[in-house]
Scaffold this motif. Structure first.
Motif, PDB file in Angstrom:
ATOM      1  N   PRO A   1       0.991  -1.224  -0.348  1.00  0.00           N
ATOM      2  CA  PRO A   1      -0.276   0.455  -0.098  1.00  0.00           C
ATOM      3  C   PRO A   1       1.176   1.525  -0.295  1.00  0.00           C
ATOM      4  O   PRO A   1       0.291   2.080  -0.347  1.00  0.00           O
ATOM      5  CB  PRO A   1      -0.578   0.050   1.799  1.00  0.00           C
ATOM      6  CG  PRO A   1      -1.453  -1.909   1.380  1.00  0.00           C
ATOM      7  CD  PRO A   1       0.282  -1.736   0.388  1.00  0.00           C
ATOM      8  N   ALA A   2       2.033   0.930   0.779  1.00  0.00           N
ATOM      9  CA  ALA A   2       3.045   2.421   0.697  1.00  0.00           C
ATOM     10  C   ALA A   2       3.991   1.974   1.044  1.00  0.00           C
ATOM     11  O   ALA A   2       4.657   1.184   1.407  1.00  0.00           O
ATOM     12  CB  ALA A   2       2.678   3.643   2.149  1.00  0.00           C
TER      13      ALA A   2
ATOM     14  N   ARG B   1       0.148   6.678  -6.358  1.00  0.00           N
ATOM     15  CA  ARG B   1       0.556   8.295  -6.214  1.00  0.00           C
ATOM     16  C   ARG B   1       2.394   7.915  -6.292  1.00  0.00           C
ATOM     17  O   ARG B   1       2.037   6.740  -5.367  1.00  0.00           O
ATOM     18  CB  ARG B   1      -0.127   8.953  -4.784  1.00  0.00           C
ATOM     19  CG  ARG B   1      -0.956   9.368  -5.339  1.00  0.00           C
ATOM     20  CD  ARG B   1      -2.304   9.398  -4.273  1.00  0.00           C
ATOM     21  NE  ARG B   1      -2.162   8.412  -3.416  1.00  0.00           N
ATOM     22  CZ  ARG B   1      -2.914   7.364  -3.534  1.00  0.00           C
ATOM     23  NH1 ARG B   1      -3.777   7.574  -4.432  1.00  0.00           N
ATOM     24  NH2 ARG B   1      -3.237   6.042  -2.659  1.00  0.00           N
ATOM     25  N   SER B   2       3.178   9.013  -6.916  1.00  0.00           N
ATOM     26  CA  SER B   2       4.696   8.835  -6.064  1.00  0.00           C
ATOM     27  C   SER B   2       4.793   9.798  -5.498  1.00  0.00           C
ATOM     28  O   SER B   2       4.794  11.350  -6.132  1.00  0.00           O
ATOM     29  CB  SER B   2       4.877   8.417  -7.823  1.00  0.00           C
ATOM     30  OG  SER B   2       5.103   9.315  -7.907  1.00  0.00           O
ATOM     31  N   ALA B   3       6.100  10.391  -5.088  1.00  0.00           N
ATOM     32  CA  ALA B   3       6.569  11.234  -4.872  1.00  0.00           C
ATOM     33  C   ALA B   3       8.122  11.032  -4.991  1.00  0.00           C
ATOM     34  O   ALA B   3       8.288  10.052  -4.453  1.00  0.00           O
ATOM     35  CB  ALA B   3       6.526  11.522  -3.767  1.00  0.00           C
TER      36      ALA B   3
ATOM     37  N   PRO C   1       5.695  11.670 -12.338  1.00  0.00           N
ATOM     38  CA  PRO C   1       4.830  11.325 -11.223  1.00  0.00           C
ATOM     39  C   PRO C   1       3.621  10.663 -11.425  1.00  0.00           C
ATOM     40  O   PRO C   1       2.873  10.846 -12.761  1.00  0.00           O
ATOM     41  CB  PRO C   1       3.372  12.473 -10.484  1.00  0.00           C
ATOM     42  CG  PRO C   1       5.031  13.870 -11.049  1.00  0.00           C
ATOM     43  CD  PRO C   1       5.753  12.971 -12.558  1.00  0.00           C
ATOM     44  N   ILE C   2       2.905   9.019 -11.135  1.00  0.00           N
ATOM     45  CA  ILE C   2       1.623   8.819 -11.270  1.00  0.00           C
ATOM     46  C   ILE C   2       0.091   8.774 -10.694  1.00  0.00           C
ATOM     47  O   ILE C   2      -0.279   8.447 -11.643  1.00  0.00           O
ATOM     48  CB  ILE C   2       2.071   6.878 -11.173  1.00  0.00           C
ATOM     49  CG1 ILE C   2       2.142   6.945  -9.805  1.00  0.00           C
ATOM     50  CG2 ILE C   2       3.529   6.604 -11.347  1.00  0.00           C
ATOM     51  CD1 ILE C   2       2.225   5.489  -9.634  1.00  0.00           C
ATOM     52  N   GLU C   3       0.231   9.500  -9.782  1.00  0.00           N
ATOM     53  CA  GLU C   3      -0.738  10.315  -9.460  1.00  0.00           C
ATOM     54  C   GLU C   3      -1.696  10.963 -11.066  1.00  0.00           C
ATOM     55  O   GLU C   3      -1.438  11.248 -11.767  1.00  0.00           O
ATOM     56  CB  GLU C   3      -0.816  11.427  -8.755  1.00  0.00           C
ATOM     57  CG  GLU C   3      -2.428  11.398  -8.120  1.00  0.00           C
ATOM     58  CD  GLU C   3      -2.534  12.654  -7.282  1.00  0.00           C
ATOM     59  OE1 GLU C   3      -2.760  13.240  -6.379  1.00  0.00           O
ATOM     60  OE2 GLU C   3      -0.820  13.027  -6.737  1.00  0.00           O
TER      61      GLU C   3
ATOM     62  N   LEU D   1      14.355  10.958  -8.983  1.00  0.00           N
ATOM     63  CA  LEU D   1      15.069  12.302  -8.026  1.00  0.00           C
ATOM     64  C   LEU D   1      15.938  12.159  -6.992  1.00  0.00           C
ATOM     65  O   LEU D   1      16.433  13.022  -6.172  1.00  0.00           O
ATOM     66  CB  LEU D   1      14.014  13.415  -7.852  1.00  0.00           C
ATOM     67  CG  LEU D   1      13.141  13.549  -9.700  1.00  0.00           C
ATOM     68  CD1 LEU D   1      12.310  14.788  -8.925  1.00  0.00           C
ATOM     69  CD2 LEU D   1      14.069  13.640 -10.801  1.00  0.00           C
ATOM     70  N   GLY D   2      16.049  10.772  -6.300  1.00  0.00           N
ATOM     71  CA  GLY D   2      15.910  10.734  -4.938  1.00  0.00           C
ATOM     72  C   GLY D   2      15.396   9.589  -4.757  1.00  0.00           C
ATOM     73  O   GLY D   2      14.900   8.823  -5.261  1.00  0.00           O
ATOM     74  N   PRO D   3      15.676   9.757  -3.223  1.00  0.00           N
ATOM     75  CA  PRO D   3      14.291   8.445  -1.912  1.00  0.00           C
ATOM     76  C   PRO D   3      13.106   8.471  -2.810  1.00  0.00           C
ATOM     77  O   PRO D   3      12.509   9.999  -3.219  1.00  0.00           O
ATOM     78  CB  PRO D   3      14.318   9.299  -0.538  1.00  0.00           C
ATOM     79  CG  PRO D   3      15.507   9.418  -0.611  1.00  0.00           C
ATOM     80  CD  PRO D   3      16.344  10.437  -2.177  1.00  0.00           C
ATOM     81  N   VAL D   4      12.045   7.633  -2.863  1.00  0.00           N
ATOM     82  CA  VAL D   4      11.320   7.757  -3.884  1.00  0.00           C
ATOM     83  C   VAL D   4      10.211   7.300  -2.627  1.00  0.00           C
ATOM     84  O   VAL D   4      10.328   6.166  -2.080  1.00  0.00           O
ATOM     85  CB  VAL D   4      10.939   7.112  -5.039  1.00  0.00           C
ATOM     86  CG1 VAL D   4       9.643   6.364  -5.257  1.00  0.00           C
ATOM     87  CG2 VAL D   4      11.714   7.522  -5.960  1.00  0.00           C
TER      88      VAL D   4
END
Length: 239
Positions: free
Chosen positions: A140-141, A163-165, A170-172, A189-192
């Motif tokens: 889930p996350a 969703r992604s950060a 981004p996938i949202e 771009l770094g940690p995801v």
């Protein structure tokens, strides 16, 4: 079919009879020292001198002389032919994490079946080791320990959104589905952080991230994992 469950409080290495690259065994066992083989995976384990905790499968891919080297009480024969040996093993093992090695390379249909089983058994944390990548079902996350420029591929095996950060793209707001939209070769771009609205998304990351990804999966509490699905009706027999 009800199967005897093998339980381990620590991660388990599951070996298959597919392609085992140089260093695969050492890498998997370094993260999950308890080793279980799915049918023909017993042979490379025995050749490497590994003490197998169990061999699970229909035993049609392991030579009798090799199987004779395994104590009888560690052999778990599941005769039905409606599922693969990987499925038989994964559903039979209760562990906080399974590192699966020897299930890539060689036959493409076997690889596709392994990915299908991972989604079907999304309640089991399973990390698939390949020659260049690792693959797992997105929970889930999950926070991923990616670095700038790391390739993050997302491949749906059923319709799913999320969703992604920290991803370049981004996938949202995107609807992913097999035969429609996939997320091949996104970049970190770094940690995801990735959040999914349901099981079904396979995440592929560089192989050298296996240790920190394994830690991230292990740290997930039970309520942050997918629940077990109701067992679907069996399909046609598989060889």
């Amino acid at each position: 079919m009800k199967t005897k469950r093998l339980s381990s409080p620590s991660p388990v290495t599951l070996l298959g009879g597919g392609d085992l690259g140089e260093g695969d065994l050492a890498l998997a066992l370094g993260l999950a020292p308890l080793c279980i083989a799915a049918d023909g995976g017993a042979e490379p384990a025995l050749e490497a001198g590994i003490d197998l905790a169990a061999v699970i499968g229909d035993m049609d891919s392991v030579r009798p002389e090799a199987l004779a080297r395994v104590p009888p009480d560690r052999i778990h024969r599941i005769a039905e032919q409606d599922s693969t040996d990987f499925d038989k093993a994964l559903r039979s093992v209760a562990a906080p994490l399974v590192i699966a090695a020897g299930f890539t390379g060689l036959r493409m249909d076997h690889q596709l079946s392994v990915l299908n089983t991972m989604v079907r058994r999304a309640d089991r944390a399973c990390l698939l080791l390949g020659a260049l990548e690792i693959a797992f079902v997105c929970p889930p996350a999950l926070d991923l320990p990616t670095r700038v420029g790391d390739v993050v591929s997302l491949f749906p095996l059923q319709p799913v959104t999320g969703r992604s950060a920290g991803l370049e793209w981004p996938i949202e707001g995107l609807d992913f589905a097999p035969g429609y939209r996939v997320g091949t070769s996104n970049r970190a771009l770094g940690p995801v952080r990735i959040e999914m609205d349901g099981p079904g998304m396979i995440c592929l990351l560089p192989r050298d991230l296996i240790a920190p990804v394994a830690r991230s999966l292990l740290e997930l509490p039970a309520h942050a994992r997918w629940p077990a699905r109701e067992e679907p009706r069996r399909g046609p027999p598989r060889s």
